[in-house]
Design a protein around this motif. Structure first.
Motif, short mmCIF file in Angstrom:
data_model
loop_
_atom_site.label_atom_id
_atom_site.label_comp_id
_atom_site.label_asym_id
_atom_site.label_seq_id
_atom_site.Cartn_x
_atom_site.Cartn_y
_atom_site.Cartn_z
N ARG A 159 8.04 62.25 64.25
CA ARG A 159 8.08 62.07 62.81
C ARG A 159 9.28 61.20 62.41
NH1 ARG A 159 4.54 66.26 60.78
NH2 ARG A 159 5.46 66.19 58.69
N ASN A 160 9.05 60.41 61.37
CA ASN A 160 10.06 59.51 60.86
C ASN A 160 10.16 59.66 59.34
OD1 ASN A 160 10.49 57.97 63.46
ND2 ASN A 160 8.32 57.60 63.14
N ILE A 161 11.30 59.32 58.80
CA ILE A 161 11.56 59.50 57.37
C ILE A 161 11.28 58.20 56.61
CG2 ILE A 161 13.38 59.92 55.66
CD1 ILE A 161 14.70 61.76 57.78
N THR A 162 10.53 58.32 55.51
CA THR A 162 10.36 57.20 54.59
C THR A 162 11.05 57.53 53.27
OG1 THR A 162 8.28 57.90 53.54
CG2 THR A 162 8.12 56.67 55.62
N THR A 163 11.61 56.51 52.64
CA THR A 163 12.34 56.69 51.38
C THR A 163 12.02 55.55 50.43
OG1 THR A 163 14.23 55.59 52.43
CG2 THR A 163 14.29 57.99 52.35
N LYS A 164 12.32 55.80 49.18
CA LYS A 164 12.08 54.79 48.15
C LYS A 164 13.33 53.99 47.82
CE LYS A 164 9.92 54.38 43.59
NZ LYS A 164 9.27 55.13 42.48
N THR A 165 14.49 54.63 47.93
CA THR A 165 15.71 54.03 47.38
C THR A 165 16.66 53.42 48.41
OG1 THR A 165 16.76 56.23 47.43
CG2 THR A 165 15.70 55.56 45.38
N GLY A 166 16.57 53.86 49.67
CA GLY A 166 17.50 53.31 50.66
C GLY A 166 17.19 53.82 52.04
N THR A 199 11.18 61.76 46.31
CA THR A 199 11.43 60.34 46.55
C THR A 199 11.38 59.97 48.03
OG1 THR A 199 13.82 60.75 46.60
CG2 THR A 199 12.85 60.13 44.48
N ALA A 200 11.13 60.95 48.88
CA ALA A 200 11.09 60.69 50.32
C ALA A 200 10.12 61.69 50.97
CB ALA A 200 12.48 60.83 50.92
N GLN A 201 9.72 61.36 52.18
CA GLN A 201 8.88 62.25 52.97
C GLN A 201 9.09 61.90 54.43
OE1 GLN A 201 5.49 61.58 54.73
NE2 GLN A 201 6.48 59.59 54.95
N GLU A 202 8.52 62.70 55.31
CA GLU A 202 8.63 62.40 56.74
C GLU A 202 7.31 62.74 57.42
OE1 GLU A 202 8.91 65.25 59.12
OE2 GLU A 202 8.16 66.20 57.29
N ASN A 203 6.86 61.82 58.27
CA ASN A 203 5.60 61.97 58.98
C ASN A 203 5.54 60.95 60.12
OD1 ASN A 203 3.42 63.93 58.20
ND2 ASN A 203 3.92 63.20 56.15
N TYR A 263 3.00 53.39 52.32
CA TYR A 263 3.73 52.13 52.17
C TYR A 263 3.57 51.57 50.74
CZ TYR A 263 -1.03 50.52 53.30
OH TYR A 263 -2.39 50.34 53.32
N GLU A 264 2.58 52.06 50.00
CA GLU A 264 2.41 51.61 48.62
C GLU A 264 3.46 52.23 47.68
OE1 GLU A 264 -2.48 51.03 48.72
OE2 GLU A 264 -1.60 52.77 47.70
N VAL A 265 4.03 53.37 48.08
CA VAL A 265 4.95 54.09 47.20
C VAL A 265 6.30 54.38 47.86
CG1 VAL A 265 3.20 55.13 45.71
CG2 VAL A 265 3.78 56.24 47.88
N GLN A 266 6.53 53.83 49.04
CA GLN A 266 7.80 53.98 49.76
C GLN A 266 8.23 52.62 50.30
OE1 GLN A 266 9.12 57.89 50.87
NE2 GLN A 266 8.81 57.14 48.80
N GLY A 313 4.84 45.66 54.22
CA GLY A 313 5.93 45.52 53.27
C GLY A 313 7.07 46.49 53.42
N MET A 314 6.99 47.43 54.36
CA MET A 314 8.07 48.38 54.54
C MET A 314 9.21 47.76 55.35
SD MET A 314 6.30 52.11 55.11
CE MET A 314 7.66 52.96 54.29
N THR A 315 10.42 48.13 55.01
CA THR A 315 11.58 47.75 55.81
C THR A 315 11.77 48.81 56.89
OG1 THR A 315 12.66 46.68 53.94
CG2 THR A 315 14.06 47.35 55.79
N VAL A 316 11.65 48.41 58.15
CA VAL A 316 11.75 49.35 59.27
C VAL A 316 13.18 49.40 59.77
CG1 VAL A 316 10.95 49.92 61.59
CG2 VAL A 316 9.34 48.99 59.92
N VAL A 317 13.75 50.60 59.76
CA VAL A 317 15.13 50.81 60.24
C VAL A 317 15.04 51.36 61.66
CG1 VAL A 317 17.33 51.95 59.79
CG2 VAL A 317 15.84 51.30 57.87
N ARG A 318 15.29 50.50 62.64
CA ARG A 318 15.15 50.90 64.04
C ARG A 318 16.48 51.43 64.62
NH1 ARG A 318 11.56 46.68 63.27
NH2 ARG A 318 9.47 47.03 64.13
N ASN A 319 17.57 50.95 64.12
CA ASN A 319 18.88 51.33 64.66
C ASN A 319 19.36 52.62 63.98
OD1 ASN A 319 21.26 51.26 66.09
ND2 ASN A 319 22.26 49.84 64.66
N VAL A 320 18.79 53.74 64.39
CA VAL A 320 19.10 55.04 63.81
C VAL A 320 19.99 55.83 64.77
CG1 VAL A 320 18.15 57.25 63.04
CG2 VAL A 320 16.98 55.12 62.44
N ASP A 321 21.02 56.44 64.25
CA ASP A 321 21.90 57.30 65.05
C ASP A 321 21.24 58.68 65.17
OD1 ASP A 321 23.88 58.74 66.29
OD2 ASP A 321 25.33 58.58 64.65
#
Length: 334
Positions: A157-164, A214-218, A229-232, A295-303
């Motif tokens: 599972r990964n986290i999606t967010t709207k603001t950052g 404002t966020a979810q994880e799946n 991806y339409e709302v995150q 259109g999502m920004t994928v953050v791969r470099n996660v600690d």
């Protein structure tokens, strides 16, 4: 001479009668009404759950020669996941594919603990092959009235967010995030500084759209097929947990199946389970790129290590309540 002729005629009559009986029996078997198996799930028809059950149906049709009529009801047609357990107990449905093992018995929340699995191979060793953990969790499920036909996978599972983006655990501070109603998860997300809000999956898209959360994880497949991806905006590859799904029927339904049919059902279920897991892993790997294209920004470099301390808070809470035997058994599985 006459007695011999009569004996021959009698013998021929017996042979003919036996043949007719065999034909009638075979015809009866061929025309016997199939046993219905009504299986529900809450996800879209495009999701892997539907493919899993279609594969199971095809496999069982071949192995059981049409003796079971598998009827699949996707997309929450027969209610929410939270209603399936009661539906099976009442006989309204025969089975379901879902991820509600922690609601069946809180001890099974051990399978949901954040950071409990090392990688995909570890998940398979724990749940997709015969072993002490699978034997134990299957027994708990049966004790509670549900026969496990297979343990499937939604993926890490990964986290999606709207603001950052979420590049480390502290980035979750103050974020209102939807999570499943799983107590160890609530504990972990609180430890990470978030405001976890349980709600049924079927309500999630509108909640994200309206800003209730404002966020979810799946896993990627659910994020994609549900069009989050339409709302995150951001997809952060935290891979913080892997909640297994299960294909179950009620114990009452299982007990009514003919004994000769049960191993056939299990064989079809195991084959379709293994294909579901492989297909889901392949789909998730591809869909990260597809979400990026959407259109999502994928953050791969996660600690990822920054999440461990909060995860272990939930481990300790679970261990204090239910004991550490299953946690240790999972960790010891190779």
């Amino acid at each position: 001479m006459i007695s011999r002729r009569r004996a021959v005629l009698a013998l021929n009559a017996l042979v003919l009668a036996a043949g007719l009986t065999g034909i009638a029996t075979a015809a009866g078997a061929q025309t016997a009404k199939p046993i219905t198996m009504r299986i529900a799930h809450a996800l879209p028809e495009t999701h892997g759950y539907s493919l899993w059950l279609a594969d199971f149906k095809k496999e069982l049709d071949t192995l059981a020669q049409g003796r079971v009529d598998v009827q699949v009801f996707p997309n929450a047609q027969l209610g929410k996941e939270t209603e399936y357990l009661e539906g099976m107990k009442l006989g309204a449905i025969d089975g379901a594919v879902m991820g509600r093992h922690g609601q069946i018995d809180p001890r099974l929340d051990v399978l949901n603990l954040p950071m409990i699995y090392r990688d995909e191979a570890h998940v398979s060793a724990v749940l997709h092959r015969d072993g002490p953990v699978r034997e134990k969790v299957d027994a708990i499920m049966l004790e509670k009235g549900f026969k496990v036909l297979g343990w499937g996978e939604l993926g890490f599972r990964n986290i999606t967010t709207k603001t950052g983006p979420v590049a480390k655990a502290s980035d979750l501070k103050g974020i209102v995030i939807r999570v499943p109603n799983v107590e160890p998860w609530l504990a972990a997300f609180r430890a990470w500084g978030a405001n976890p809000t349980p709600m049924d999956f079927s309500e999630l898209y509108s909640a994200l759209q309206q800003g209730v959360v404002t966020a979810q994880e799946n896993p990627p497949e659910l994020i994609y097929t549900s069009k989050f991806y339409e709302v995150q905006k951001f997809l952060s590859l935290t891979q913080h947990a892997n909640i297994p799904s299960q294909f179950v029927v009620s114990k009452a339904y299982w007990d009514k199946l003919p004994d000769d049919l049960k191993p056939i059902v299990l064989k079809a279920a195991r084959a379709s389970q293994d294909r579901q897991v492989a297909a889901t892993r392949a789909a998730n790997a591809k869909l990260v790129a597809d979400l990026e294209k959407a259109g999502m920004t994928v953050v791969r470099n996660v600690d990822k290590e920054s999440f461990r301390a909060g995860a272990e808070v939930s481990w300790k809470a679970f261990e204090a309540k239910y004991g550490g035997d299953l946690i240790k058994a999972i960790q010891d599985t190779k």
